[in-house]
Write a protein that holds these residues in place. Structure first.
Motif, PDB file in Angstrom:
ATOM      1  N   VAL A 176       0.836  -1.196   0.000  1.00 37.43           N
ATOM      2  CA  VAL A 176       0.000   0.000   0.000  1.00 37.43           C
ATOM      3  C   VAL A 176       0.874   1.252   0.000  1.00 37.43           C
ATOM      4  CG1 VAL A 176      -1.722   1.325   1.294  1.00 37.43           C
ATOM      5  CG2 VAL A 176      -1.940  -1.161   1.111  1.00 37.43           C
ATOM      6  N   CYS A 244      -4.303  -6.782  -0.678  1.00 35.04           N
ATOM      7  CA  CYS A 244      -4.561  -5.671   0.251  1.00 35.04           C
ATOM      8  C   CYS A 244      -6.036  -5.285   0.218  1.00 35.04           C
ATOM      9  CB  CYS A 244      -3.703  -4.462  -0.117  1.00 35.04           C
ATOM     10  SG  CYS A 244      -1.931  -4.786  -0.149  1.00 35.04           S
ATOM     11  N   GLN A 245      -6.601  -5.265  -0.963  1.00 38.30           N
ATOM     12  CA  GLN A 245      -8.012  -4.912  -1.130  1.00 38.30           C
ATOM     13  C   GLN A 245      -8.910  -5.904  -0.397  1.00 38.30           C
ATOM     14  OE1 GLN A 245      -9.449  -5.032  -5.260  1.00 38.30           O
ATOM     15  NE2 GLN A 245     -10.076  -2.913  -5.000  1.00 38.30           N
ATOM     16  N   THR A 248      -8.832  -5.153   3.413  1.00 38.31           N
ATOM     17  CA  THR A 248      -9.609  -3.986   3.850  1.00 38.31           C
ATOM     18  C   THR A 248     -11.104  -4.218   3.665  1.00 38.31           C
ATOM     19  OG1 THR A 248      -9.346  -2.909   1.683  1.00 38.31           O
ATOM     20  CG2 THR A 248      -7.713  -2.398   3.379  1.00 38.31           C
ATOM     21  N   GLU A 249     -11.483  -4.898   2.587  1.00 40.91           N
ATOM     22  CA  GLU A 249     -12.906  -5.164   2.354  1.00 40.91           C
ATOM     23  C   GLU A 249     -13.470  -6.089   3.426  1.00 40.91           C
ATOM     24  OE1 GLU A 249     -13.162  -6.555  -1.646  1.00 40.91           O
ATOM     25  OE2 GLU A 249     -13.155  -4.524  -2.504  1.00 40.91           O
ATOM     26  N   MET A 251     -12.865  -5.867   6.402  1.00 37.45           N
ATOM     27  CA  MET A 251     -13.166  -4.993   7.544  1.00 37.45           C
ATOM     28  C   MET A 251     -14.262  -3.991   7.203  1.00 37.45           C
ATOM     29  SD  MET A 251      -9.347  -4.281   9.078  1.00 37.45           S
ATOM     30  CE  MET A 251      -8.604  -3.822   7.508  1.00 37.45           C
ATOM     31  N   VAL A 253     -14.172  -1.679   4.776  1.00 36.59           N
ATOM     32  CA  VAL A 253     -13.673  -0.366   4.358  1.00 36.59           C
ATOM     33  C   VAL A 253     -12.907  -0.500   3.043  1.00 36.59           C
ATOM     34  CG1 VAL A 253     -13.504   0.494   6.710  1.00 36.59           C
ATOM     35  CG2 VAL A 253     -11.531  -0.618   5.672  1.00 36.59           C
ATOM     36  N   ARG A 254     -12.709   0.627   2.418  1.00 31.91           N
ATOM     37  CA  ARG A 254     -11.882   0.693   1.210  1.00 31.91           C
ATOM     38  C   ARG A 254     -10.875   1.816   1.367  1.00 31.91           C
ATOM     39  NH1 ARG A 254     -15.493  -0.347  -4.250  1.00 31.91           N
ATOM     40  NH2 ARG A 254     -16.324  -2.401  -3.643  1.00 31.91           N
ATOM     41  N   LEU A 255      -9.643   1.548   0.963  1.00 37.40           N
ATOM     42  CA  LEU A 255      -8.603   2.577   0.999  1.00 37.40           C
ATOM     43  C   LEU A 255      -8.480   3.189  -0.396  1.00 37.40           C
ATOM     44  CD1 LEU A 255      -5.773   0.989   3.183  1.00 37.40           C
ATOM     45  CD2 LEU A 255      -7.633   2.522   3.869  1.00 37.40           C
TER      46      LEU A 255
END
Length: 304
Positions: A176, A244-245, A248-249, A251, A253-255
């Motif tokens: 990231v 990484c996606q 986060t997904e 959890m 959320v999206r960064l």
């Protein structure tokens, strides 16, 4: 089986120099690659045996280093080795895979008494060639102690992050950050070019200041020259960012940096640039600025 030696699986752009550095220390017993050509070339160049398959490779040494592309590849190699593994073995996976894949492999190996380290690396092909990679490691302290001489032949920095899976979680964090730095440097260099600045002077001016970074010094010259020799393949970084996606997904959320970079990478991959270094993102940034400038000119003409 030779004790205190390594056998290496996966002789791609990163694996080949990593294996060569182990061989330079006199610690490499054999190599294997899924397509036999690279293994045969390495074998002839270094005077080492080429294993016929992963199980054959696992019989040659007690530290088994893997450097392959994806989760399924790592699982397939470990599964092929499993029947011949035991308490003498430590498997070290330098690939980039999901943390849960690392934990799954650790469990598989523990059932036959073998050790496991997830040990992804950062530093690009330059670091692999120079033996100066940064290695983030998950696994048991005793397995790290056994493998340490092998790891030190490949890396300039070893950081034990915690139990199995911790190395891969840290690599996700790294990827990231790399995406963000790539975006920033590519944007900055494209802006500099659009302003008619000399890009070599821009690199000199920024180096040593607050905007300085490894990426600026090592990859901005690619952007300056419009040539993108492989340091880290764009398509592989996209694969890593998919990991990484997924984290986060899970959890909820999206960064934005992950989403934007994957969108940009897909455009470059579709245009045939997936095998170039990630710094080829500059191509897209320059296009965007040029398109914006053109639209601005067209709007001005319409208003006249």
């Amino acid at each position: 089986m030779s004790q205190n030696l390594a056998a290496f699986a996966g002789l791609g752009s990163m694996g080949r120099p990593m294996a060569a550095n182990i061989q330079a220390k006199g610690l490499l017993a054999a190599v294997w690659n899924r397509s036999p050509g690279p293994a045969e070339a390495f074998s002839q160049a270094h005077g080492l045996p080429r294993a016929d398959d992963p199980a054959h490779l696992a019989r040659q040494a007690n530290i088994l280093v893997l450097c392959v592309s994806a989760d399924e590849d790592v699982l397939a190699v470990v599964d092929a080795m499993l029947p011949v593994l035991g308490r003498d073995h430590v498997v070290v996976d330098c690939s980039t895979v999901r943390p849960e894949t690392a934990r799954r492999i650790a469990q598989m190996l523990s059932e036959v008494g073998a050790g496991f380290l997830d040990a992804p690396v950062s530093g690009g092909t330059e670091g692999a060639e120079q033996g100066s990679l940064s290695m983030m490691i998950g696994g048991r302290c005793e397995d790290l102690a056994r493998a340490r001489p092998i790891l030190e032949a490949m890396a300039g920095r070893l950081v034990h992050m915690g139990p199995a899976g911790s190395g891969q979680a840290t690599k996700a964090v790294n990827q990231v950050a790399v995406a963000g730095v790539n975006q920033a440097v590519a944007d900055a260099m494209a802006l500099a070019k659009s302003q008619g600045l000399d890009l070599d002077q821009v690199i000199q001016a920024l180096s040593g200041g607050a905007a300085d970074s490894w990426f600026l010094q090592k990859r901005a010259p690619n952007m300056r020259d419009g040539v993108y020799p492989l340091g880290f393949r764009l398509s592989l970084h996209d694969k890593d960012l998919a990991i990484c996606q997924s984290l986060t997904e899970a959890m909820g959320v999206r960064l934005p940096i992950i989403e934007m970079t994957r969108l940009h990478y897909r455009r470059l991959i579709e245009a045939g640039h997936g095998d170039e270094d990630v710094s080829s993102l500059f191509r897209l940034k320059l296009e965007q600025l040029e398109e914006g400038e053109q639209r601005g000119g067209d709007d001005a003409e319409q208003q006249q």
